[in-house]
Scaffold this motif. Structure first.
Motif, PDB file in Angstrom:
ATOM      1  N   ASN A  99       0.821  -1.201   0.000  1.00 56.06           N
ATOM      2  CA  ASN A  99       0.000   0.000   0.000  1.00 56.06           C
ATOM      3  C   ASN A  99       0.864   1.265   0.000  1.00 56.06           C
ATOM      4  O   ASN A  99       2.083   1.215  -0.140  1.00 56.06           O
ATOM      5  CB  ASN A  99      -0.988  -0.014   1.168  1.00 56.06           C
ATOM      6  CG  ASN A  99      -1.978  -1.155   1.045  1.00 56.06           C
ATOM      7  OD1 ASN A  99      -2.604  -1.340  -0.004  1.00 56.06           O
ATOM      8  ND2 ASN A  99      -2.130  -1.937   2.104  1.00 56.06           N
ATOM      9  N   VAL A 100       0.207   2.391   0.179  1.00 54.92           N
ATOM     10  CA  VAL A 100       0.881   3.687   0.158  1.00 54.92           C
ATOM     11  C   VAL A 100       1.109   4.140   1.592  1.00 54.92           C
ATOM     12  O   VAL A 100       0.247   3.972   2.441  1.00 54.92           O
ATOM     13  CB  VAL A 100       0.035   4.722  -0.606  1.00 54.92           C
ATOM     14  CG1 VAL A 100       0.674   6.097  -0.562  1.00 54.92           C
ATOM     15  CG2 VAL A 100      -0.165   4.268  -2.049  1.00 54.92           C
ATOM     16  N   GLY A 101       2.280   4.703   1.837  1.00 61.23           N
ATOM     17  CA  GLY A 101       2.561   5.212   3.160  1.00 61.23           C
ATOM     18  C   GLY A 101       3.375   4.254   3.997  1.00 61.23           C
ATOM     19  O   GLY A 101       3.914   3.257   3.508  1.00 61.23           O
ATOM     20  N   THR A 102       3.446   4.546   5.284  1.00 58.30           N
ATOM     21  CA  THR A 102       4.328   3.801   6.182  1.00 58.30           C
ATOM     22  C   THR A 102       3.620   2.765   7.033  1.00 58.30           C
ATOM     23  O   THR A 102       4.265   2.046   7.787  1.00 58.30           O
ATOM     24  CB  THR A 102       5.067   4.767   7.120  1.00 58.30           C
ATOM     25  OG1 THR A 102       4.091   5.483   7.885  1.00 58.30           O
ATOM     26  CG2 THR A 102       5.908   5.768   6.349  1.00 58.30           C
ATOM     27  N   ALA A 103       2.300   2.668   6.914  1.00 63.46           N
ATOM     28  CA  ALA A 103       1.561   1.800   7.832  1.00 63.46           C
ATOM     29  C   ALA A 103       1.407   0.366   7.352  1.00 63.46           C
ATOM     30  O   ALA A 103       1.009  -0.498   8.128  1.00 63.46           O
ATOM     31  CB  ALA A 103       0.177   2.391   8.099  1.00 63.46           C
ATOM     32  N   GLY A 104       1.722   0.097   6.094  1.00 66.15           N
ATOM     33  CA  GLY A 104       1.482  -1.229   5.547  1.00 66.15           C
ATOM     34  C   GLY A 104       2.505  -2.263   5.997  1.00 66.15           C
ATOM     35  O   GLY A 104       3.564  -1.930   6.533  1.00 66.15           O
ATOM     36  N   THR A 105       2.167  -3.516   5.763  1.00 61.41           N
ATOM     37  CA  THR A 105       3.080  -4.611   6.042  1.00 61.41           C
ATOM     38  C   THR A 105       4.376  -4.405   5.271  1.00 61.41           C
ATOM     39  O   THR A 105       4.353  -4.044   4.085  1.00 61.41           O
ATOM     40  CB  THR A 105       2.440  -5.946   5.622  1.00 61.41           C
ATOM     41  OG1 THR A 105       1.221  -6.123   6.341  1.00 61.41           O
ATOM     42  CG2 THR A 105       3.372  -7.106   5.893  1.00 61.41           C
ATOM     43  N   ARG A 106       5.511  -4.617   5.941  1.00 62.88           N
ATOM     44  CA  ARG A 106       6.784  -4.426   5.259  1.00 62.88           C
ATOM     45  C   ARG A 106       7.728  -5.570   5.560  1.00 62.88           C
ATOM     46  O   ARG A 106       7.477  -6.387   6.444  1.00 62.88           O
ATOM     47  CB  ARG A 106       7.420  -3.097   5.654  1.00 62.88           C
ATOM     48  CG  ARG A 106       7.681  -2.907   7.131  1.00 62.88           C
ATOM     49  CD  ARG A 106       8.246  -1.513   7.388  1.00 62.88           C
ATOM     50  NE  ARG A 106       8.627  -1.332   8.780  1.00 62.88           N
ATOM     51  CZ  ARG A 106       7.847  -0.821   9.716  1.00 62.88           C
ATOM     52  NH1 ARG A 106       6.631  -0.460   9.405  1.00 62.88           N
ATOM     53  NH2 ARG A 106       8.293  -0.680  10.945  1.00 62.88           N
ATOM     54  N   GLY A 107       8.819  -5.602   4.813  1.00 71.28           N
ATOM     55  CA  GLY A 107       9.791  -6.667   4.982  1.00 71.28           C
ATOM     56  C   GLY A 107      10.767  -6.384   6.106  1.00 71.28           C
ATOM     57  O   GLY A 107      10.544  -5.494   6.926  1.00 71.28           O
ATOM     58  N   GLN A 108      11.870  -7.124   6.077  1.00 72.34           N
ATOM     59  CA  GLN A 108      12.854  -6.996   7.163  1.00 72.34           C
ATOM     60  C   GLN A 108      13.833  -5.857   6.904  1.00 72.34           C
ATOM     61  O   GLN A 108      14.563  -5.445   7.804  1.00 72.34           O
ATOM     62  CB  GLN A 108      13.615  -8.309   7.341  1.00 72.34           C
ATOM     63  CG  GLN A 108      14.824  -8.508   6.427  1.00 72.34           C
ATOM     64  CD  GLN A 108      14.454  -8.718   4.961  1.00 72.34           C
ATOM     65  OE1 GLN A 108      13.308  -9.012   4.627  1.00 72.34           O
ATOM     66  NE2 GLN A 108      15.434  -8.561   4.082  1.00 72.34           N
ATOM     67  N   GLY A 109      13.859  -5.363   5.686  1.00 70.53           N
ATOM     68  CA  GLY A 109      14.685  -4.212   5.362  1.00 70.53           C
ATOM     69  C   GLY A 109      16.057  -4.564   4.836  1.00 70.53           C
ATOM     70  O   GLY A 109      16.562  -5.672   5.043  1.00 70.53           O
ATOM     71  N   THR A 110      16.665  -3.602   4.151  1.00 67.82           N
ATOM     72  CA  THR A 110      18.039  -3.734   3.666  1.00 67.82           C
ATOM     73  C   THR A 110      18.761  -2.427   3.959  1.00 67.82           C
ATOM     74  O   THR A 110      18.233  -1.345   3.724  1.00 67.82           O
ATOM     75  CB  THR A 110      18.065  -4.099   2.172  1.00 67.82           C
ATOM     76  OG1 THR A 110      19.403  -4.360   1.761  1.00 67.82           O
ATOM     77  CG2 THR A 110      17.461  -3.021   1.293  1.00 67.82           C
ATOM     78  N   GLN A 111      19.976  -2.542   4.465  1.00 64.68           N
ATOM     79  CA  GLN A 111      20.729  -1.363   4.901  1.00 64.68           C
ATOM     80  C   GLN A 111      21.403  -0.695   3.718  1.00 64.68           C
ATOM     81  O   GLN A 111      22.087  -1.343   2.921  1.00 64.68           O
ATOM     82  CB  GLN A 111      21.789  -1.765   5.926  1.00 64.68           C
ATOM     83  CG  GLN A 111      22.695  -0.634   6.377  1.00 64.68           C
ATOM     84  CD  GLN A 111      21.979   0.375   7.249  1.00 64.68           C
ATOM     85  OE1 GLN A 111      21.273   0.008   8.191  1.00 64.68           O
ATOM     86  NE2 GLN A 111      22.159   1.660   6.953  1.00 64.68           N
ATOM     87  N   VAL A 112      21.217   0.606   3.627  1.00 71.28           N
ATOM     88  CA  VAL A 112      21.923   1.425   2.647  1.00 71.28           C
ATOM     89  C   VAL A 112      22.764   2.428   3.416  1.00 71.28           C
ATOM     90  O   VAL A 112      22.240   3.191   4.230  1.00 71.28           O
ATOM     91  CB  VAL A 112      20.942   2.156   1.713  1.00 71.28           C
ATOM     92  CG1 VAL A 112      21.680   3.167   0.845  1.00 71.28           C
ATOM     93  CG2 VAL A 112      20.192   1.158   0.851  1.00 71.28           C
ATOM     94  N   THR A 113      24.066   2.407   3.182  1.00 72.55           N
ATOM     95  CA  THR A 113      24.981   3.320   3.850  1.00 72.55           C
ATOM     96  C   THR A 113      25.738   4.108   2.796  1.00 72.55           C
ATOM     97  O   THR A 113      26.404   3.529   1.932  1.00 72.55           O
ATOM     98  CB  THR A 113      25.960   2.572   4.742  1.00 72.55           C
ATOM     99  OG1 THR A 113      25.238   1.800   5.707  1.00 72.55           O
ATOM    100  CG2 THR A 113      26.893   3.540   5.464  1.00 72.55           C
ATOM    101  N   VAL A 114      25.619   5.424   2.880  1.00 76.86           N
ATOM    102  CA  VAL A 114      26.316   6.301   1.950  1.00 76.86           C
ATOM    103  C   VAL A 114      27.359   7.074   2.746  1.00 76.86           C
ATOM    104  O   VAL A 114      27.021   7.859   3.624  1.00 76.86           O
ATOM    105  CB  VAL A 114      25.353   7.274   1.259  1.00 76.86           C
ATOM    106  CG1 VAL A 114      26.091   8.095   0.198  1.00 76.86           C
ATOM    107  CG2 VAL A 114      24.186   6.517   0.631  1.00 76.86           C
ATOM    108  N   SER A 115      28.609   6.798   2.451  1.00 76.68           N
ATOM    109  CA  SER A 115      29.682   7.458   3.192  1.00 76.68           C
ATOM    110  C   SER A 115      30.929   7.496   2.337  1.00 76.68           C
ATOM    111  O   SER A 115      31.118   6.674   1.443  1.00 76.68           O
ATOM    112  CB  SER A 115      29.950   6.734   4.504  1.00 76.68           C
ATOM    113  OG  SER A 115      30.520   5.473   4.273  1.00 76.68           O
TER     114      SER A 115
END
Length: 116
Positions: A99-115
């Protein structure tokens, strides 16, 4: 069971690019708008981008417009986020979400690091 599995994160220098992928299963993918959201260290979850069910319309937070591109492959149940010209402030854990926005079911995530 709904399952969203993100991949493609990593560490890059400012100005670099990454392509995030999200494999979806357990629901009828092409019936749902999908989103990418992110959470930077010490900050709240932030909506980044959304795409309609058919992929015809896309939406972005102002800070990533012109740099990020969301897309989907309904035949493969995949969601993507192409990230170019990455900035240090893009550092976060990125999640794909239903869905749209931050309230929906989501996965475990993947880290993005910019440095540098």
């Amino acid at each position: 069971e709904v399952l969203l599995v993100e991949s493609g994160g990593g560490q890059v220098q400012p100005g670099g690019s990454l392509r995030l992928s999200c494999a979806a299963s357990g629901f009828t993918f092409d019936l749902y708008a999908m989103s990418w959201v992110r959470q930077a260290p010490g900050k709240e979850l932030e909506w980044v981008s959304s795409i309609t069910q058919d992929g015809d319309s896309t939406f972005y937070i102002q800070s990533v417009k012109g740099r990020f591109t969301i897309s989907r492959d309904n035949a493969e149940n995949m969601l993507y986020l192409q990230m170019n010209s990455l900035k240090i402030e893009d550092t976060a854990v990125y999640y794909c979400a239903m869905n749209v926005g931050t309230a929906g079911t989501r996965g475990q995530g993947t880290q993005v690091t910019v440095s540098s």
